[in-house]
Design a protein around this motif. Structure first.
Motif: not given
Length: 317
Positions: A38-50, A67-74, A100-105
């Motif tokens: 649900r989090l990945v779907r809600a973030a769509g193609s441009a949102g960020t997941i916290l 899921l983010l890796w498959v979508a090639r999204r950081r 590959r997917v962490v923007l920051r931690a």
């Protein structure tokens, strides 16, 4: 909104820190793996997941990252990244996916940043040190004096890395007014030796009752096993907030938070733990001085400051 490569994106989040940045929460308290989808779907193609591992679980975080890796999204922002040492499968998955997917931690100490950068191969620059708060100004406006009326008894409490064997051995035949508060899964193992030592044991105490017991205690004993994992800082902060003196073991996990204890002792040494506890209990004047130092240190970093730093971190500041 959060900054991603110089632009802004919507934030979705399933943790309480999402409220600090007006994030949307698409979860409904269901199964963690389903909520990761649900989090990945809600973030769509441009949102960020916290989110964080504590809320997602290791399996849920792996699925989310996959899921983010498959979508090639950081697009993943993690708070309180405290994974410690994981099994081979989770470690491999973290090493492959998170870089590959962490923007920051967010990590809470410098040693964690170095450790996790090496162990999970996340770029060190993406691991941001934001220390945990040392005083919860949401609960009390001013530090509670340790000598306030109504305090009685000692407690030792915790869910992670607790060294109950050392606590029980230190208390044996000493007539300590001590209660251990532990998860129910650990109670069966420690209840018999604790009874022999004269120590009471309780399990799965609700958080409001737990905080009330802590606030009324004369002393908190934080005895930890020496592991490469952050543990104990929440107990140290809570004790400082309620004005409760702490005797703690000097393990790596509390590095950066040692000043919140009135005494530190080596790990796995019942004799030195016993000596420290009884020394603190027998010298009120020295304890008064030590608690004044603890209060001054704790007040330098209240929750309100921590929350502002977390909000800035999430937004990319």
């Amino acid at each position: 909104m959060v900054t991603v490569n110089g632009s802004t994106a919507e934030i979705v989040s399933d943790i309480r820190y999402g409220q600090l940045v007006d994030a949307h929460d698409p979860t409904d308290g269901g199964h963690r793996l389903v909520e990761s989808v649900r989090l990945v779907r809600a973030a769509g193609s441009a949102g960020t997941i916290l989110t964080n591992e504590g809320r997602r679980s290791a399996a849920g975080l792996v699925l989310l990252a996959a899921l983010l890796w498959v979508a090639r999204r950081r697009a993943l922002v993690l708070t309180e990244f405290l994974p410690g040492r994981r099994g081979r499968l989770v470690t491999w998955a973290y090493r492959f996916l998170l870089p590959r997917v962490v923007l920051r931690a967010q990590v809470m100490t410098g040693w964690e940043r170095d450790d996790y950068a090496q162990r999970y191969r996340i770029e060190r620059s993406r691991l941001v040190v934001i220390p945990f708060y040392r005083f919860d100004d949401r609960l009390v406006d001013e530090p509670v004096p340790w000598e306030r009326a109504g305090r009685e008894g000692w407690i030792s409490t915790g869910r992670n890395s607790c060294d109950w064997d050392t606590v029980i051995a230190a208390a044996a035949r000493r007539d300590w007014p001590l209660t251990i508060i532990c998860p129910s899964a650990e109670r069966a193992r420690i209840e018999t030796p604790a009874a022999v030592a004269g120590v009471a044991v309780r399990s799965d105490v609700p958080r409001p009752e737990h905080d009330a017991l802590l606030a009324d205690a004369e002393l908190l004993i934080v005895a930890l096993k020496d592991r490469s994992v952050s543990a104990g800082h929440v107990r140290l902060m809570s004790a400082a907030t309620f004005g409760v003196p702490v005797v703690a073991t000097a393990v790596r996990g509390i590095q950066g938070y040692e000043e919140l204890a009135v005494r530190l002792v080596p790990v796995n040494d019942p004799a030195l733990l016993r000596e420290a506890v009884e020394g603190v209990a027998s010298d009120p004047e020295a304890l008064r001085r030590e608690m004044a130092r603890v209060r001054e240190h704790a007040l330098e970093r209240p929750y309100s400051v921590y929350a502002a730093e977390i909000a800035a971190f999430v937004r990319g500041g």
